[in-house]
Design an enzyme around this catalytic site. Structure first.
Site, mmCIF file in Angstrom:
data_model
loop_
_atom_site.group_PDB
_atom_site.id
_atom_site.type_symbol
_atom_site.label_atom_id
_atom_site.label_comp_id
_atom_site.label_asym_id
_atom_site.label_seq_id
_atom_site.Cartn_x
_atom_site.Cartn_y
_atom_site.Cartn_z
ATOM 1 N N HIS A 50 -5.247 -0.144 6.314
ATOM 2 C CA HIS A 50 -4.872 0.698 7.463
ATOM 3 C C HIS A 50 -5.859 0.657 8.632
ATOM 4 O O HIS A 50 -6.505 1.665 8.968
ATOM 5 C CB HIS A 50 -4.631 2.142 7.033
ATOM 6 C CG HIS A 50 -5.588 2.702 6.011
ATOM 7 N ND1 HIS A 50 -6.953 2.667 6.156
ATOM 8 C CD2 HIS A 50 -5.361 3.316 4.824
ATOM 9 C CE1 HIS A 50 -7.519 3.246 5.114
ATOM 10 N NE2 HIS A 50 -6.573 3.647 4.290
ATOM 11 N N HIS B 144 0.832 -1.200 0.000
ATOM 12 C CA HIS B 144 0.000 0.000 0.000
ATOM 13 C C HIS B 144 0.869 1.252 0.000
ATOM 14 O O HIS B 144 1.323 1.702 1.044
ATOM 15 C CB HIS B 144 -0.898 -0.013 1.240
ATOM 16 C CG HIS B 144 -1.922 1.076 1.282
ATOM 17 N ND1 HIS B 144 -3.076 0.974 2.017
ATOM 18 C CD2 HIS B 144 -1.973 2.304 0.704
ATOM 19 C CE1 HIS B 144 -3.794 2.079 1.892
ATOM 20 N NE2 HIS B 144 -3.118 2.910 1.094
ATOM 21 N N HIS C 201 1.432 5.247 -2.177
ATOM 22 C CA HIS C 201 0.944 6.248 -3.132
ATOM 23 C C HIS C 201 2.176 6.898 -3.768
ATOM 24 O O HIS C 201 2.957 7.552 -3.069
ATOM 25 C CB HIS C 201 0.088 7.295 -2.425
ATOM 26 C CG HIS C 201 -1.114 6.729 -1.744
ATOM 27 N ND1 HIS C 201 -2.337 6.611 -2.369
ATOM 28 C CD2 HIS C 201 -1.278 6.210 -0.493
ATOM 29 C CE1 HIS C 201 -3.210 6.060 -1.527
ATOM 30 N NE2 HIS C 201 -2.581 5.816 -0.384
ATOM 31 N N LEU C 202 2.335 6.705 -5.057
ATOM 32 C CA LEU C 202 3.503 7.265 -5.747
ATOM 33 C C LEU C 202 3.172 8.545 -6.512
ATOM 34 O O LEU C 202 4.062 9.170 -7.089
ATOM 35 C CB LEU C 202 4.125 6.223 -6.680
ATOM 36 C CG LEU C 202 4.687 4.972 -5.990
ATOM 37 C CD1 LEU C 202 5.435 4.098 -6.994
ATOM 38 C CD2 LEU C 202 5.601 5.343 -4.819
ATOM 39 N N ASP D 153 1.513 2.776 3.730
ATOM 40 C CA ASP D 153 0.577 3.804 3.263
ATOM 41 C C ASP D 153 1.343 5.091 2.963
ATOM 42 O O ASP D 153 0.903 6.200 3.300
ATOM 43 C CB ASP D 153 -0.538 4.045 4.278
ATOM 44 C CG ASP D 153 -1.698 4.858 3.698
ATOM 45 O OD1 ASP D 153 -1.683 5.127 2.476
ATOM 46 O OD2 ASP D 153 -2.609 5.244 4.452
ATOM 47 N N HIS E 294 -10.918 0.863 1.670
ATOM 48 C CA HIS E 294 -10.774 2.032 2.551
ATOM 49 C C HIS E 294 -12.079 2.131 3.334
ATOM 50 O O HIS E 294 -13.129 2.447 2.776
ATOM 51 C CB HIS E 294 -10.534 3.291 1.726
ATOM 52 C CG HIS E 294 -10.505 4.552 2.540
ATOM 53 N ND1 HIS E 294 -9.339 5.158 2.939
ATOM 54 C CD2 HIS E 294 -11.512 5.324 3.045
ATOM 55 C CE1 HIS E 294 -9.617 6.247 3.640
ATOM 56 N NE2 HIS E 294 -10.936 6.367 3.720
ATOM 57 N N ASN F 54 -5.629 9.747 7.255
ATOM 58 C CA ASN F 54 -6.945 9.136 7.232
ATOM 59 C C ASN F 54 -6.803 7.634 7.030
ATOM 60 O O ASN F 54 -6.318 7.222 5.990
ATOM 61 C CB ASN F 54 -7.794 9.733 6.107
ATOM 62 C CG ASN F 54 -9.231 9.260 6.151
ATOM 63 O OD1 ASN F 54 -9.653 8.579 7.071
ATOM 64 N ND2 ASN F 54 -9.997 9.617 5.123
ATOM 65 N N HIS G 292 3.465 14.393 0.380
ATOM 66 C CA HIS G 292 2.805 15.664 0.111
ATOM 67 C C HIS G 292 3.820 16.801 0.173
ATOM 68 O O HIS G 292 4.758 16.771 0.981
ATOM 69 C CB HIS G 292 1.696 15.946 1.125
ATOM 70 C CG HIS G 292 0.469 15.118 0.941
ATOM 71 N ND1 HIS G 292 -0.330 15.218 -0.172
ATOM 72 C CD2 HIS G 292 -0.088 14.162 1.726
ATOM 73 C CE1 HIS G 292 -1.344 14.366 -0.064
ATOM 74 N NE2 HIS G 292 -1.208 13.710 1.076
#
Length: 442
Positions: free
Chosen positions: A226, A54, A56-57, A299, A173, A272, A303
């Site tokens: 998560h 899990h 995020h790229l 996860d 999710h 989240n 940012h």
């Protein structure tokens, strides 16, 4: 060498040839010919390549946060040979063209493997389903609208029927948005003290309850992303007793920190689901110990500072001066800050604390960070058995190091672990017999 699949835990030499494991022999066996390169990793652990199910790229779409190149290099530095990249990109990964883009970019990087996670619904809108078979053919190994719950129970039921037919899983999710109401922090003492909107744990557990009931009815494989709340764990245990094919993951930030971290780190501790109470953290650790939780996932959510509202809020927070309460305008800024923390380069170090604290054995750690994620992604990986692909992570379990975000290979720095001292780190990462990261040279 620690290989749970082969039931090996001892001193061994490993011979790699043409990208595969050619032999595993007791340490000291003369396996190498004169033209063999010898990599001395004595005193370290040799384990099957770590797999993060899990991440995020942010590629395509958000190059200011992360790219496939920076994300995969950060993965290798964190000890990961494979990462599963979620679909909330721009465009959303809901078409074979986007999946193929991700696969091709990853090949160009020549680093960790990228497994694309397909969206469940087109545009993550929760209505029309993607073409599951076409997405699998393009390279997807898991389906998820992660970041957004699938509110329509019929849509989820139809998706589970299709993925069951094809032999894959849906990662969920779990959030009831009518209960979470865009809350910024766990509903509790910290959110009240800061004057920031709260997000109750029931928003997670009530959706877990609904979705696992659907999963039991369908017989399909589902994966709960998560997990953060104690009640969710009880629901997962109960669903398994009723025959549900359900796995679940926990993040290092959820089992390491509680809601009080937001008092120090501000929006860099906003995610989240949110960090929960100290009691929830204790339940998560107990669930790691007893096997309820199947795997650890970072996860990884990079940012940029603007997305985290750091220009507006950064001065309020930091070690040594936790803020007492935010004014209304600042609380609004906090609520609108992006959710998530980077994790690829800290995940293993934080997870190893579970071993050093005698909560789990090293073998269990490797099951959670390699064997079980491989099974979720339907990959022939997670072992160093003869004939297996030579994806290998070498870990120095005793290396003490301080988290220094400015040294991250990730493009982003949003972490609540800056300055924390950890024990244990990946020092070498190998994919298909090729060294893609060598921290011994650092």
């Amino acid at each position: 060498m620690i290989d749970p699949v082969s039931a090996l835990d001892g001193e061994f030499d490993v011979l790699v040839r043409d990208g595969d494991i050619a032999a595993v022999e007791r340490a000291g066996t003369r396996m190498n010919s004169p033209d063999t390169s010898v990599v001395d990793v004595s005193e370290y652990w040799i384990v099957p390549g770590l797999i993060d199910p899990h991440v995020h790229l942010r590629d395509p779409g958000f190059p200011e946060k992360e790219t496939i190149q920076t994300g995969l290099r950060a993965s290798a530095a964190g000890g990961f040979t494979t990462v599963a990249a979620m679909a909330n990109t721009l465009p959303v990964n809901d078409s074979p063209a986007t999946t193929r883009y991700m696969v091709e970019r990853a090949k160009e990087v020549h680093s960790a493997r990228l497994v694309p996670v397909s969206a469940v619904t087109q545009g993550l809108r929760g209505s029309a389903l993607v073409d599951f078979a076409a997405m699998i053919e393009a390279g997807a190994r898991l389906f998820s609208d992660d970041g957004i719950p699938i509110d329509d129970a019929m849509v989820l039921s139809q998706a589970l029927d299709e993925t069951k037919r094809l032999g894959y899983a849906v990662a969920l999710h779990e959030e009831d948005c009518a209960l979470s109401r865009n809350g910024a922090l766990n509903a509790g003492a910290v959110s009240k003290q800061l004057g920031v909107s709260g997000y109750p744990d029931s928003a997670e557990s009530q959706r877990v309850r609904r979705d696992l009931a659907i999963a039991i009815g369908s017989g399909a494989a589902v994966h709960v992303c998560h997990v953060s709340a104690a009640e969710s764990l009880e629901l997962i245990r109960a669903a398994r007793r009723h025959g549900a094919q359900v796995t679940c993951e926990v993040t290092p930030h959820h089992f390491t920190l509680d809601e009080s971290a937001a008092m120090i780190w501000g929006t860099n501790a906003k995610m989240n689901p949110p960090l929960r109470s100290h009691s929830d953290v204790e339940h998560l650790i107990a669930a790691i110990r007893d096997g309820t939780i199947d795997m650890i996932a970072s996860d990884h959510a990079p940012h940029d500072p603007d997305s985290k509202r750091m220009p507006q809020l950064g001065a309020y927070f930091g070690p040594g001066h936790p803020v007492a309460q935010l004014d209304h305008e600042s609380a609004e800024e906090f609520a609108h800050a992006a959710n998530g923390v980077v994790g690829l380069e800290t995940s293993l170090g934080l997870a190893l604390q579970l071993v050093h604290r005698s909560i789990i054995e090293p073998t269990r750690l490797i099951e959670m960070m390699s064997v079980n994620p491989a099974a979720l992604l339907r990959m022939e990986a997670g072992t160093l058995a003869v004939g297996a692909i030579a994806d290998i992570t070498v870990i120095d379990p005793n290396l003490e190091w301080s988290v220094a975000p400015e040294k991250f290979l990730s493009k982003s720095r949003n972490t609540p672990f800056a300055g924390m001292w950890l024990k244990g780190k990946a020092v070498l990462t190998m994919v298909a017999g090729e060294i893609i990261y060598d921290g011994r040279k650092a």
